[in-house]
Each structure stands twice: as C-alpha cells, then as structure tokens.
Motif scaffolding. Structure first.
Motif, PDB file in Angstrom:
ATOM      1  N   ILE A   1      -4.008  13.772  11.203  1.00  0.00           N
ATOM      2  CA  ILE A   1      -2.618  14.383  11.305  1.00  0.00           C
ATOM      3  C   ILE A   1      -1.512  13.414  10.910  1.00  0.00           C
ATOM      4  CG2 ILE A   1      -0.942  14.554  13.176  1.00  0.00           C
ATOM      5  CD1 ILE A   1      -3.303  15.724  15.149  1.00  0.00           C
ATOM      6  N   ALA A   2      -1.665  12.184  11.017  1.00  0.00           N
ATOM      7  CA  ALA A   2      -0.784  10.981  10.558  1.00  0.00           C
ATOM      8  C   ALA A   2      -0.647  11.129   9.127  1.00  0.00           C
ATOM      9  CB  ALA A   2      -1.197   9.575  11.038  1.00  0.00           C
ATOM     10  N   PHE A   3      -2.085  11.255   8.214  1.00  0.00           N
ATOM     11  CA  PHE A   3      -1.984  11.242   6.867  1.00  0.00           C
ATOM     12  C   PHE A   3      -1.231  12.521   6.556  1.00  0.00           C
ATOM     13  CE2 PHE A   3      -3.785  12.378   2.942  1.00  0.00           C
ATOM     14  CZ  PHE A   3      -3.995  11.170   2.169  1.00  0.00           C
ATOM     15  N   VAL A   4      -1.582  13.786   6.929  1.00  0.00           N
ATOM     16  CA  VAL A   4      -0.633  14.804   6.640  1.00  0.00           C
ATOM     17  C   VAL A   4       0.837  14.635   6.608  1.00  0.00           C
ATOM     18  CG1 VAL A   4      -0.338  17.310   6.835  1.00  0.00           C
ATOM     19  CG2 VAL A   4      -2.645  16.218   6.860  1.00  0.00           C
ATOM     20  N   VAL A   5       1.212  14.561   7.798  1.00  0.00           N
ATOM     21  CA  VAL A   5       2.457  14.249   8.142  1.00  0.00           C
ATOM     22  C   VAL A   5       3.348  13.175   7.281  1.00  0.00           C
ATOM     23  CG1 VAL A   5       4.319  13.525  10.100  1.00  0.00           C
ATOM     24  CG2 VAL A   5       2.335  15.072  10.632  1.00  0.00           C
ATOM     25  N   ALA A   6       2.648  12.087   7.209  1.00  0.00           N
ATOM     26  CA  ALA A   6       3.236  10.821   6.356  1.00  0.00           C
ATOM     27  C   ALA A   6       3.502  11.413   4.873  1.00  0.00           C
ATOM     28  CB  ALA A   6       2.234   9.569   6.588  1.00  0.00           C
ATOM     29  N   LEU A   7       2.152  12.028   4.425  1.00  0.00           N
ATOM     30  CA  LEU A   7       2.380  12.538   3.144  1.00  0.00           C
ATOM     31  C   LEU A   7       3.473  13.731   2.789  1.00  0.00           C
ATOM     32  CD1 LEU A   7       1.112  11.812   0.375  1.00  0.00           C
ATOM     33  CD2 LEU A   7      -0.816  13.766   0.703  1.00  0.00           C
ATOM     34  N   GLY A   8       3.571  14.657   3.931  1.00  0.00           N
ATOM     35  CA  GLY A   8       4.651  15.520   3.852  1.00  0.00           C
ATOM     36  C   GLY A   8       6.118  14.824   3.987  1.00  0.00           C
TER      37      GLY A   8
ATOM     38  N   LEU B   1       8.939  15.232   1.018  1.00  0.00           N
ATOM     39  CA  LEU B   1      10.077  15.541   1.553  1.00  0.00           C
ATOM     40  C   LEU B   1      11.265  14.661   0.991  1.00  0.00           C
ATOM     41  CD1 LEU B   1      12.098  17.464   2.941  1.00  0.00           C
ATOM     42  CD2 LEU B   1      11.845  15.849   4.824  1.00  0.00           C
ATOM     43  N   PHE B   2      10.964  13.335   1.413  1.00  0.00           N
ATOM     44  CA  PHE B   2      12.024  12.140   0.705  1.00  0.00           C
ATOM     45  C   PHE B   2      11.925  12.007  -0.454  1.00  0.00           C
ATOM     46  CE2 PHE B   2      12.180  11.593   5.333  1.00  0.00           C
ATOM     47  CZ  PHE B   2      13.606  11.329   5.628  1.00  0.00           C
ATOM     48  N   VAL B   3      10.964  11.736  -1.238  1.00  0.00           N
ATOM     49  CA  VAL B   3      10.849  11.306  -2.620  1.00  0.00           C
ATOM     50  C   VAL B   3      11.009  12.582  -3.682  1.00  0.00           C
ATOM     51  CG1 VAL B   3       9.637  10.310  -4.376  1.00  0.00           C
ATOM     52  CG2 VAL B   3       9.650   9.179  -2.059  1.00  0.00           C
ATOM     53  N   LYS B   4      10.358  13.465  -3.415  1.00  0.00           N
ATOM     54  CA  LYS B   4      10.294  14.552  -4.387  1.00  0.00           C
ATOM     55  C   LYS B   4      11.456  15.703  -4.098  1.00  0.00           C
ATOM     56  CE  LYS B   4       6.681  13.018  -6.189  1.00  0.00           C
ATOM     57  NZ  LYS B   4       6.280  12.324  -7.389  1.00  0.00           N
TER      58      LYS B   4
ATOM     59  N   PHE C   1       0.724  -1.242   0.120  1.00  0.00           N
ATOM     60  CA  PHE C   1       0.182   0.100  -0.065  1.00  0.00           C
ATOM     61  C   PHE C   1       0.734   1.354  -0.109  1.00  0.00           C
ATOM     62  CE2 PHE C   1      -2.948  -3.172   1.925  1.00  0.00           C
ATOM     63  CZ  PHE C   1      -3.755  -3.208   1.090  1.00  0.00           C
ATOM     64  N   GLY C   2       1.965   1.123   0.209  1.00  0.00           N
ATOM     65  CA  GLY C   2       3.067   2.270   0.087  1.00  0.00           C
ATOM     66  C   GLY C   2       3.324   3.077   1.618  1.00  0.00           C
ATOM     67  N   PHE C   3       3.973   4.060   1.418  1.00  0.00           N
ATOM     68  CA  PHE C   3       4.606   4.690   2.738  1.00  0.00           C
ATOM     69  C   PHE C   3       3.374   5.348   3.462  1.00  0.00           C
ATOM     70  CE2 PHE C   3       6.002   8.573   4.811  1.00  0.00           C
ATOM     71  CZ  PHE C   3       7.042   7.804   5.944  1.00  0.00           C
ATOM     72  N   THR C   4       2.693   6.170   2.750  1.00  0.00           N
ATOM     73  CA  THR C   4       1.787   7.099   3.531  1.00  0.00           C
ATOM     74  C   THR C   4       0.636   6.189   4.207  1.00  0.00           C
ATOM     75  OG1 THR C   4       1.915   8.834   1.550  1.00  0.00           O
ATOM     76  CG2 THR C   4       0.072   8.795   3.036  1.00  0.00           C
ATOM     77  N   ILE C   5       0.068   5.222   3.560  1.00  0.00           N
ATOM     78  CA  ILE C   5      -0.845   4.428   4.514  1.00  0.00           C
ATOM     79  C   ILE C   5      -0.119   3.584   5.708  1.00  0.00           C
ATOM     80  CG2 ILE C   5      -2.314   2.313   4.324  1.00  0.00           C
ATOM     81  CD1 ILE C   5      -3.177   3.292   1.406  1.00  0.00           C
TER      82      ILE C   5
ATOM     83  N   ALA D   1       6.669   4.091  -2.864  1.00  0.00           N
ATOM     84  CA  ALA D   1       5.119   4.632  -3.458  1.00  0.00           C
ATOM     85  C   ALA D   1       4.201   3.516  -3.183  1.00  0.00           C
ATOM     86  CB  ALA D   1       5.412   5.230  -4.658  1.00  0.00           C
ATOM     87  N   GLY D   2       2.806   4.057  -3.353  1.00  0.00           N
ATOM     88  CA  GLY D   2       1.778   2.912  -3.019  1.00  0.00           C
ATOM     89  C   GLY D   2       0.491   3.766  -3.487  1.00  0.00           C
ATOM     90  N   LEU D   3      -0.474   3.004  -3.027  1.00  0.00           N
ATOM     91  CA  LEU D   3      -1.880   3.805  -3.602  1.00  0.00           C
ATOM     92  C   LEU D   3      -2.129   5.258  -3.361  1.00  0.00           C
ATOM     93  CD1 LEU D   3      -4.652   2.269  -4.269  1.00  0.00           C
ATOM     94  CD2 LEU D   3      -5.430   2.320  -1.796  1.00  0.00           C
TER      95      LEU D   3
END
Length: 166
Positions: free
Chosen positions: A132-139, A143-146, A104-108, A154-156
């Motif tokens: 909060i977790a979703f916003v922080v994980a996507l951020g 930061l790391f990938v982009k 499912f990827g890092f964010t999930i 990467a995932g869903l």
C-alpha cells in the motif's frame, strides 16, 4: 503524589513547544529572500508561526512551573503508560525518511516511513502495508512531479519507472 509527575510531563511538553518555536525562527531566518519583495516576503508567515510557538511555549512553561495543567484532565487519571515501542517506531520512521530520501528518492523513503508508522499504530500486516505504501508513494510522486511540476526527490524507483530523472 501524582502532581509532581504531571508537572514534569507538562514542563517537558512546554519546553518542547518553546524549542520548536526557536527552531522555526532559526529556519525562517535562513530562508532566502529576494530584494524585490516590498514588505511581505517568504519569511513573514514562518516568523509569525515561530512567534506564536515561542509565546505559547513560554506561557506553557510558566503554567508548568506553577503546578502544571494536566493534573486536572480526568482522562489522564488511570491512563496506561506511554507506548515507547510505538514512539520509537515513529521516531525511526522520521529518521529513515531523512536518511533515505536523498540517496534513494521519495518513493522508497515514503514507503519505509509509511510501513514503520503502520507498525507503530499496531499493524502486523507488514507486507500489505509495504505494498500500500509503495502504491501511495508512487502515486504521490506522480501527482507532485509529473502533474504539478514540484520536485519531491527522484531516486531509484522513479528512475526505473519513469526513466532517468531530469
């Protein structure tokens, strides 16, 4: 009567540190190393950490077998028993991250882990923690990938937000 109880806990902690050192050494051994490294390669620091953990684990084991160290710590006298629910939630958060990150990827995976850790620390605001977790994980993903170019899985969600992972 307290001394044997502390001795068992001390021995368990010592053996855990020793096991962690051996696990670190094993994982350091499987790090691929290029023959272009003259003396210090990518295995040097992990081997040093492993050696330190093994030595510490052995010293703690000897100390535990000689009577332990925690019986002399005043803060432990009268301390409440271990919170097994919290420990279980922390363990579940680690296992969930391991199980979810590839499919499912890092964010999930990170969102689920953060939410479970928050519950382990006593938070009852599960929906807020999830947001909060979703916003922080996507951020963190951005930061790391982009920005840094480090692929952390990467995932869903990442595919929906940023397009197909490359």
């Amino acid at each position: 009567m307290e001394r044997p109880l502390h001795r068992g806990a001390d021995l368990a902690a010592a053996l855990f540190v020793l096991l962690l050192g051996l696990l670190t050494a094993w994982q350091a051994a499987v790090i691929p190393a290029s023959p272009i490294y003259a003396q210090v390669g990518p295995k040097a620091i992990p081997y040093m950490v492993a050696a330190g953990l093994v030595v510490l684990g052995l010293l703690l084991t000897v100390t535990a077998l000689r009577g332990g160290w925690s019986h002399g710590i005043e803060e432990l006298h009268g301390a409440p028993p271990a919170n097994w629910r919290a420990i279980g939630l922390l363990l579940a958060s680690l296992l969930a991250n391991i199980a979810l990150i590839v499919p499912f990827g890092f964010t999930i995976a990170a969102t689920v882990q953060f939410t479970l850790v928050s519950a382990a620390f006593g938070s009852r605001s599960h929906l807020r923690n999830l947001a909060i977790a979703f916003v922080v994980a996507l951020g963190a993903y951005v930061l790391f990938v982009k920005l840094l170019g480090v692929n952390i899985g990467a995932g869903l969600i990442e595919g929906l937000v940023f397009g197909s992972p490359s």
